[in-house]
Enzyme design. Structure first.
Site, PDB file in Angstrom:
ATOM      1  N   GLY A 241       0.795  -1.221   0.000  1.00  9.07           N
ATOM      2  CA  GLY A 241       0.000   0.000   0.000  1.00  9.07           C
ATOM      3  C   GLY A 241       0.824   1.266   0.000  1.00  9.07           C
ATOM      4  CB  VAL A 242       4.114   2.191   1.325  1.00  3.78           C
ATOM      5  CG1 VAL A 242       5.031   3.408   1.277  1.00  3.78           C
ATOM      6  CG2 VAL A 242       3.466   2.049   2.696  1.00  3.78           C
TER       7      VAL A 242
ATOM      8  CB  SER B  12       5.280  -5.103 -18.453  1.00  2.00           C
ATOM      9  OG  SER B  12       5.993  -3.928 -18.145  1.00  2.00           O
TER      10      SER B  12
ATOM     11  N   GLY C 119       6.836   3.231  -6.754  1.00  2.00           N
ATOM     12  CA  GLY C 119       7.146   3.012  -8.160  1.00  2.00           C
ATOM     13  C   GLY C 119       7.236   4.271  -8.991  1.00  2.00           C
TER      14      GLY C 119
ATOM     15  CG  HIS D 289       4.213  -0.052 -15.827  1.00  2.00           C
ATOM     16  ND1 HIS D 289       5.426   0.500 -15.462  1.00  2.00           N
ATOM     17  CD2 HIS D 289       4.378  -1.396 -15.723  1.00  2.00           C
ATOM     18  CE1 HIS D 289       6.286  -0.462 -15.171  1.00  2.00           C
ATOM     19  NE2 HIS D 289       5.672  -1.617 -15.317  1.00  2.00           N
TER      20      HIS D 289
END
Length: 442
Positions: A290-291, A319, A294, A381
């Site tokens: 949850g932190v 990906s 990215g 992304h």
């Protein structure tokens, strides 16, 4: 009836009368005897609660509070899993904000709305809603190993959240606190190379979540020559990357993972490299779920790469599509699913191949759940401002790649001039996609 028989009879009645449903923490704290599978006896449970309350005693100093927290950490280290679970329940249920004070503060704030006293009433309301649980976490964090202790505790607690809703308050509080403690302003971006300490390189092998590292030669290939690896580090977790990204420097957007992982492949000419491919991003700490790191990680890596290699103009990913096959099983026709089981044998002009690309394009470019892309990697992304650029056939022929997405992989393009525009589109439930993806729609 003699005394012994009377005691035996009463004990038997107590055992047979034990309730089938688990007792609440409050009932256990008031009780005298343990029941059923309860880990800590009522007396031991009260003792642990007293130890936790002593940590946040307003009359003790920070130093003394930290010492008491260390004693609980020492107890926890040797406690079996069921007893640790009891500690989680105490931290979650017994350190809530006072509901009476919260209600009173809310009433004062409502009464003050639109008056000069509104700001002061809001301050009082915010203070009333701060739980003693937050203070408890702060006291643990003051210890040198306290942050590590709390991150590991939350990681251990995650599986229990699925069935034990009483732990949600503690989990949410920890996520909030970690979001503050692990703000990117406190993180350091560092390159991880083959010359880094062996203990750090070993952590990359352990935490790599996208493409398994097979050997020391494999990891060397990912850290040397035309490759770069960067991670975020926190001063309270030295030598432990929180998240890391592996980058290949090449001349064009990669269409297959095979050459990128080929240890025998000749290295690219860095003087002619124009494209940076992010081919693996791994979070390492389940306790920091949850932190988000990215977005900041990719932004800082792009800036670092541009300083070292001014010729770099294109930044994209190669990906996986981890949710594709599961989604297809639920949505695609059975005859196509059967044909796709032999995906490697499909000729280039096979209609089943065209169908798979079409279904995958729809999955990535059009399928939303609660306004967000259904695929977890796509959410990551696209949430960072990338767009769905291109689908690649047979890009990951590994067993894992075939299981996840029939070997398909996707390029997400980070157009540095359009990141904000793409985020705005996503906020309106519109997935940014290139024409090549839209052309594949069935």
């Amino acid at each position: 009836m003699n005394t012994t028989d009377w005691i035996v009879q009463r004990v038997a009645r107590l055992k047979s009368a034990a309730p089938s449903a688990p007792r609440s923490t409050q009932d256990r704290l008031k009780a005298t005897l343990r029941q059923g599978p309860e880990a800590l006896s009522p007396r031991a449970l009260r003792h642990v609660l007293d130890d936790l309350r002593a940590i946040v005693d307003p009359l003790v100093s920070e130093v003394e509070g930290g010492r008491r927290a260390e004693a609980v950490m020492d107890w926890y280290a040797s406690a079996p899993a069921p007893q640790r679970r009891d500690l989680w329940l105490l931290m979650s249920e017994r350190f809530m904000a006072d509901p009476v004070q919260v209600k009173q503060a809310q009433a004062r704030l409502d009464a003050a709305m639109g008056t000069p006293d509104e700001a002061a009433a809001e301050v009082l309301f915010r203070r009333a809603t701060v739980s003693p649980r937050r203070r408890l976490l702060q006291r643990f964090s003051a210890h040198q190993e306290g942050v590590r202790f709390l991150v590991d505790l939350r990681a251990e607690m995650q599986p229990a959240l699925k069935t034990e809703k009483r732990l949600l308050a503690l989990d949410v509080e920890m996520e909030y606190m970690f979001s503050t403690w692990f703000d990117v302003g406190f993180l350091e971006l560092r390159r991880i190379s083959w010359d880094s300490p062996a203990s750090l390189v070993e952590k990359l092998i352990k935490y790599e979540a996208v493409h398994d590292i097979r050997s020391w030669a494999d990891v060397k290939n990912r850290l040397d020559s035309d490759r770069r690896c960067y991670g975020f580090f926190h001063p309270r977790l030295p030598g432990e990357p929180l998240i890391f990204v592996e980058v290949a420097l090449v001349k064009e957007i990669a269409t297959s993972i095979t050459p990128l992982l080929d240890e025998a492949a000749a290295p690219a000419d860095l003087e002619r490299a124009t494209t940076a491919i992010f081919y693996s991003i791994s979070n390492t700490q389940p306790g920091l779920r949850g932190v988000s790191f990215g977005d900041s990680l990719i932004k800082e890596v792009v800036e670092t790469l541009q300083q070292e290699f001014p010729r770099l103009k294109t930044f994209a990913t190669l990906s996986p599509i981890p949710g594709l096959r599961g989604w297809l099983v639920k949505n695609a026709p059975g005859e196509l699913l059967t044909a796709w089981e032999q995906v490697a044998e499909l000729p280039e002009n096979a209609p089943e191949r065209r169908a798979l690309l079409g279904w995958a394009a729809r999955y990535l470019g059009a399928e939303l759940k609660e306004g967000k892309p259904v695929d977890p990697v796509a959410r990551f992304h696209l949430g960072n401002g990338a767009c769905v650029e291109r689908l690649n056939w047979a890009a990951d022929p590994s067993a894992k790649g075939l299981k996840q997405s029939y070997g398909l992989m996707v390029n997400y393009l980070y157009d540095l001039k359009r990141l904000d525009k793409h985020r705005a589109m996503l906020a309106q439930a519109k997935i940014p996609t290139a024409r090549a993806i839209k052309d594949l729609y069935l």
